[in-house]
Design an enzyme around this catalytic site. Structure first.
Site, PDB file in Angstrom:
ATOM      1  N   HIS A  58     -23.344  10.784   1.112  1.00 56.12           N
ATOM      2  CA  HIS A  58     -23.731   9.468   1.608  1.00 56.12           C
ATOM      3  C   HIS A  58     -22.660   8.445   1.255  1.00 56.12           C
ATOM      4  O   HIS A  58     -21.745   8.740   0.497  1.00 56.12           O
ATOM      5  CB  HIS A  58     -25.105   9.043   1.064  1.00 56.12           C
ATOM      6  CG  HIS A  58     -25.152   8.698  -0.380  1.00 56.12           C
ATOM      7  ND1 HIS A  58     -25.129   9.637  -1.391  1.00 56.12           N
ATOM      8  CD2 HIS A  58     -25.241   7.492  -1.006  1.00 56.12           C
ATOM      9  CE1 HIS A  58     -25.207   9.032  -2.563  1.00 56.12           C
ATOM     10  NE2 HIS A  58     -25.280   7.725  -2.356  1.00 56.12           N
ATOM     11  N   HIS A  60     -22.010   3.946   0.739  1.00 55.81           N
ATOM     12  CA  HIS A  60     -22.515   2.575   0.658  1.00 55.81           C
ATOM     13  C   HIS A  60     -21.379   1.656   1.077  1.00 55.81           C
ATOM     14  O   HIS A  60     -20.220   1.904   0.728  1.00 55.81           O
ATOM     15  CB  HIS A  60     -22.930   2.205  -0.774  1.00 55.81           C
ATOM     16  CG  HIS A  60     -24.033   3.041  -1.318  1.00 55.81           C
ATOM     17  ND1 HIS A  60     -25.328   2.947  -0.875  1.00 55.81           N
ATOM     18  CD2 HIS A  60     -24.036   3.992  -2.282  1.00 55.81           C
ATOM     19  CE1 HIS A  60     -26.084   3.798  -1.543  1.00 55.81           C
ATOM     20  NE2 HIS A  60     -25.313   4.454  -2.403  1.00 55.81           N
ATOM     21  N   TYR A 146     -12.716   7.580  -3.990  1.00 55.56           N
ATOM     22  CA  TYR A 146     -13.158   7.092  -2.679  1.00 55.56           C
ATOM     23  C   TYR A 146     -13.981   5.822  -2.816  1.00 55.56           C
ATOM     24  O   TYR A 146     -15.124   5.757  -2.367  1.00 55.56           O
ATOM     25  CB  TYR A 146     -13.940   8.185  -1.951  1.00 55.56           C
ATOM     26  CG  TYR A 146     -13.257   9.522  -2.016  1.00 55.56           C
ATOM     27  CD1 TYR A 146     -12.007   9.712  -1.415  1.00 55.56           C
ATOM     28  CD2 TYR A 146     -13.816  10.586  -2.704  1.00 55.56           C
ATOM     29  CE1 TYR A 146     -11.352  10.940  -1.494  1.00 55.56           C
ATOM     30  CE2 TYR A 146     -13.172  11.811  -2.777  1.00 55.56           C
ATOM     31  CZ  TYR A 146     -11.942  11.978  -2.168  1.00 55.56           C
ATOM     32  OH  TYR A 146     -11.304  13.179  -2.247  1.00 55.56           O
TER      33      TYR A 146
END
Length: 174
Positions: A58, A60, A146
């Site tokens: 996932h 954000h 990342y």
């Protein structure tokens, strides 16, 4: 049922976007494909990235859209589609998705929160940056490659040892 999203023209929003397979590591395995997709969408549909972190399953992000533009949904659809097109067709696809001609890479929807104040923005930026630590991917936020934390540190917006005391205190004896 029609799903409605808040349209905050020129607003700032926090997003969570998930892969359909939450055990996958596809986002970090194919990080360059994700980056290409984001760059391509950003060129055609500008937005400012305030913070971003990509985890294996996932991500954000916090974006600010241009004045008069509140269409984050199209941007996410295009980012997801561009990323998906770069991948071989190997994922499991449900009958429902097959009928609609969809791939099985992403969860259909994403979660969003309209940022309402400076403290709200700072809390969400902190959440983005600490997320790899929270999920056990890194001991310290700046160890995760990342993440926009590296840009924030480079620009002097946060210190290089941000949240280090909490991370170090939690290490204890091993």
């Amino acid at each position: 049922m029609e799903y409605r999203r808040a349209r905050q023209e020129g607003g700032t929003c926090f997003f969570t976007v998930n892969l359909a397979d939450r055990s996958s590591t596809l986002l970090v395995d194919r990080i360059d494909d994700l980056r290409r997709s984001v760059r391509a969408v950003k060129q055609r549909h500008p937005f400012e990235i305030l913070a971003w972190v990509v985890l294996p399953d996932h991500l954000h992000a916090i974006w600010t859209l241009p004045p008069g533009d509140g269409d984050s949904a199209t941007r996410w659809m295009l980012i997801k589609a561009g990323f998906s097109r770069a991948l071989p067709r190997q994922e499991r696809i449900s009958a429902s998705r097959q009928r609609k001609g969809e791939r099985g890479i992403w969860q259909r929807r994403f979660w969003e929160h309209v940022i309402t104040s400076e403290p709200d923005l700072q809390a969400h930026i902190d959440y983005v940056h600490i997320n790899p630590v929270k999920h056990g991917h890194a001991l310290r936020a700046w160890d995760w490659p990342y993440s926009s934390i590296h840009r924030h540190i480079r620009l002097g917006w946060m210190s290089a040892d941000w949240a280090a005391a909490e991370a170090d205190a939690g290490m204890g004896e091993r």
